[in-house]
Scaffold this active site. Sequence first.
Site, mmCIF file in Angstrom:
data_model
loop_
_atom_site.group_PDB
_atom_site.id
_atom_site.type_symbol
_atom_site.label_atom_id
_atom_site.label_comp_id
_atom_site.label_asym_id
_atom_site.label_seq_id
_atom_site.Cartn_x
_atom_site.Cartn_y
_atom_site.Cartn_z
ATOM 1 N N LYS A 174 62.984 24.234 71.527
ATOM 2 C CA LYS A 174 61.944 25.014 72.327
ATOM 3 C C LYS A 174 61.062 26.090 71.749
ATOM 4 C CE LYS A 174 60.620 28.122 74.729
ATOM 5 N NZ LYS A 174 59.862 29.992 74.246
ATOM 6 N N GLU A 177 57.871 31.987 71.521
ATOM 7 C CA GLU A 177 56.488 31.861 71.387
ATOM 8 C C GLU A 177 55.654 32.500 70.435
ATOM 9 O OE1 GLU A 177 58.641 32.619 73.498
ATOM 10 O OE2 GLU A 177 57.693 34.260 74.765
ATOM 11 N N SER A 227 67.821 37.258 73.695
ATOM 12 C CA SER A 227 67.932 38.523 74.820
ATOM 13 C C SER A 227 69.113 38.394 75.262
ATOM 14 C CB SER A 227 67.080 39.572 75.353
ATOM 15 O OG SER A 227 66.360 38.268 76.241
ATOM 16 N N CYS A 282 70.178 39.950 65.133
ATOM 17 C CA CYS A 282 71.402 40.806 66.404
ATOM 18 C C CYS A 282 72.000 40.633 65.221
ATOM 19 C CB CYS A 282 71.525 39.585 66.422
ATOM 20 S SG CYS A 282 72.403 37.795 65.403
HETATM 21 P P1 NAD Z 1 64.060 36.505 73.897
HETATM 22 O O1 NAD Z 1 65.456 37.037 75.354
HETATM 23 O O2 NAD Z 1 62.758 37.506 75.289
HETATM 24 O O3 NAD Z 1 63.554 35.191 73.815
HETATM 25 C C1 NAD Z 1 64.408 33.918 74.094
HETATM 26 C C2 NAD Z 1 64.257 32.438 74.399
HETATM 27 O O4 NAD Z 1 64.278 32.527 75.881
HETATM 28 C C3 NAD Z 1 62.775 32.445 74.037
HETATM 29 O O5 NAD Z 1 62.356 30.924 73.302
HETATM 30 C C4 NAD Z 1 62.023 33.013 75.092
HETATM 31 O O6 NAD Z 1 60.405 31.972 75.140
HETATM 32 C C5 NAD Z 1 62.990 32.548 76.442
HETATM 33 N N1 NAD Z 1 62.117 33.320 77.290
HETATM 34 C C6 NAD Z 1 62.410 34.594 77.112
HETATM 35 N N2 NAD Z 1 62.616 35.333 78.732
HETATM 36 C C7 NAD Z 1 62.330 34.736 79.431
HETATM 37 C C8 NAD Z 1 62.484 34.162 80.693
HETATM 38 N N3 NAD Z 1 62.529 35.675 81.301
HETATM 39 N N4 NAD Z 1 63.501 33.137 81.088
HETATM 40 C C9 NAD Z 1 63.030 31.929 80.467
HETATM 41 N N5 NAD Z 1 62.872 32.211 78.974
HETATM 42 C C10 NAD Z 1 62.444 32.991 79.582
HETATM 43 O O7 NAD Z 1 64.645 37.274 73.232
HETATM 44 P P2 NAD Z 1 63.761 37.562 71.682
HETATM 45 O O8 NAD Z 1 62.775 39.066 71.981
HETATM 46 O O9 NAD Z 1 62.759 36.550 71.528
HETATM 47 O O10 NAD Z 1 64.879 37.756 70.311
HETATM 48 C C11 NAD Z 1 64.914 38.974 70.009
HETATM 49 C C12 NAD Z 1 67.052 38.879 70.945
HETATM 50 O O11 NAD Z 1 67.768 37.763 70.227
HETATM 51 C C13 NAD Z 1 67.057 39.891 70.669
HETATM 52 O O12 NAD Z 1 67.753 40.334 71.643
HETATM 53 C C14 NAD Z 1 68.415 39.715 70.167
HETATM 54 O O13 NAD Z 1 69.805 40.119 69.395
HETATM 55 C C15 NAD Z 1 68.950 38.085 69.969
HETATM 56 N N6 NAD Z 1 69.222 36.965 68.932
HETATM 57 C C16 NAD Z 1 70.656 36.606 69.089
HETATM 58 C C17 NAD Z 1 71.175 36.582 68.177
HETATM 59 C C18 NAD Z 1 73.093 35.778 68.002
HETATM 60 O O14 NAD Z 1 73.200 35.233 67.260
HETATM 61 N N7 NAD Z 1 73.574 36.677 69.312
HETATM 62 C C19 NAD Z 1 70.647 35.646 67.226
HETATM 63 C C20 NAD Z 1 69.325 36.209 67.131
HETATM 64 C C21 NAD Z 1 68.315 36.833 68.222
#
Ligand code: NAD
Length: 496
Positions: A174, A177, A227, A282
């Site tokens: 997944k 989006e 996140s 990240c």
């Molecule tokens: P996000 O948490 O908004 O989304 C990540 C995934 O979760 C997406 O596929 C999204 O569709 C899904 N999602 C979003 N809200 C959700 C919910 N309420 N319930 C279930 N699924 C949900 O993250 P983002 O904005 O796409 O990416 C940025 C974040 O990712 C930053 O916090 C960054 O630090 C983190 N990140 C971490 C690493 C790492 O290695 N630790 C690497 C890359 C990014």
Amino acid sequence: MSTIVQNYVGGGWREAAGSETLAITNPASGAEIGRVPLSSAADVDAAVQAARAAFPAWRATPAPERARVLFRLKMLLEEHKEELAVQLTREHGKILPETRGEVQRGIENVEHACGIPALMMGDTLEEISRGIDCASWRQPIGVFGIITPYNFPVMIPLWFWPYAVATGNTVVLKPSEQDPLTHQKIVELAEKAGLPEGVLNVVHGGQEAVESICDHPDIVGVSFVGSSNVAKIVYTRAAAAGKRVQTLGGAKNYLIVLPDADMDATLEACAGSIFGSSGQRCLAGSMVVGVGEAHAQIRERILDYASSIRVGDGLDPATNMGPVISASHRDRVRSFIDRGVAEGAKLTLDGRSTTVEGLEGGYWVGPTVFEDVAPGASIGTEEIFGPVAGINRADSVEDAIAMMHASRYGNACSIFTTSGHAAREFRYQAGISMIGVNIGVAAPMAFFPFGGSKQSFFGDLKAAGRDGIAFFTDQRVVISRWSNVSSDPHHRKKGQ
Ligand code: NAD
């Protein structure tokens, strides 16, 4: 009306049953470039059933044959590298050298997974007791769910699914989006490389699709990156459903500069870390702490550098920094800057009103620098995920580490010094998983584990490296007795 991206299920492209769609935009202009469906639980189930059906035959495919599919994929990715990078800049916004770098980092994971016949070997020990041998076999487990974020939409899916399929599992992916288009092309290439139908399935969507993956009884494990708040929800929910889970979360990375550092090299590393990809990594540094007299030197250099950054369309070679991903993320970053001002930090460079001529619909935030960030202030402890730096002064390296430890995150950190002793002490004290020494972005390559600590990671086995292989396999231990002859040396003929 722009094209709606399709799910990929059982080797075919199909429309999602869920009828709601979201716009995918070019962040440099705000123009719609596609639409993504919000798939339903039924869509996830269809993908899981296809993955389940494909598992027995794929598992029975010899490891070298599985590796050959990945090897062909690697060659195709190399061939299409530039096209993928350009498409990625269009949907993500980061500049072309950065998207080229991302595609390369993704390819390195496919490359690493090509070594699966060696990577997946188990252990053996003869004669664990008289006449008894023991061996562990790494076996695939079934269908894995993989959920990824927007900031590396090519590389992060490739942190997981090549290892999952190389080890003989099947996958439901997944993607984010917000920018799912470039990875669609990679799926086409995987099909061209000969990945059998049902081995990799893709379901587009948001919360409902993610929750369905966490809950689905036929999914055995979940890998997630995003996140921290969502990482924790996914970790808890998927674990409660009995799955193995690894969830990688957000970050607040500190860059600590000692007076003996090479300041020019340190500036280059710190500036690239803070402002690269508009701070949406990240591993991005976001707080620079200069110890003693290092502070004045690094402060001046960072301010000079940040003021000279040219913001614009990532496809324009003159651009140093692209937009952020969306209007809502731009507003979130701006509100963090407002909060920093309200918390009393000194705003030395303000990127809130940055725009780009001719691209006024783009999602712009200019380079921003805060100074004198108070202990516990949100801009010093919370993830902003934009081109916003804080610069503080500390009297000692211990004080600098204490500032770093005020954050709930533990993804990455770096020290800049020419002292091996200081670097060694830092490694001991940091308590953070990815540590840079004179490196701005402490990114492990595919053959090392990637992941943080504290609220940056939930689980135990990290992404890629040996952990990745362990996560996607179960060790089955076989204890065998094949003889009723004692292996006591006195009962054996000489030379046996
Ligand atoms: P996000 O948490 O908004 O989304 C990540 C995934 O979760 C997406 O596929 C999204 O569709 C899904 N999602 C979003 N809200 C959700 C919910 N309420 N319930 C279930 N699924 C949900 O993250 P983002 O904005 O796409 O990416 C940025 C974040 O990712 C930053 O916090 C960054 O630090 C983190 N990140 C971490 C690493 C790492 O290695 N630790 C690497 C890359 C990014």
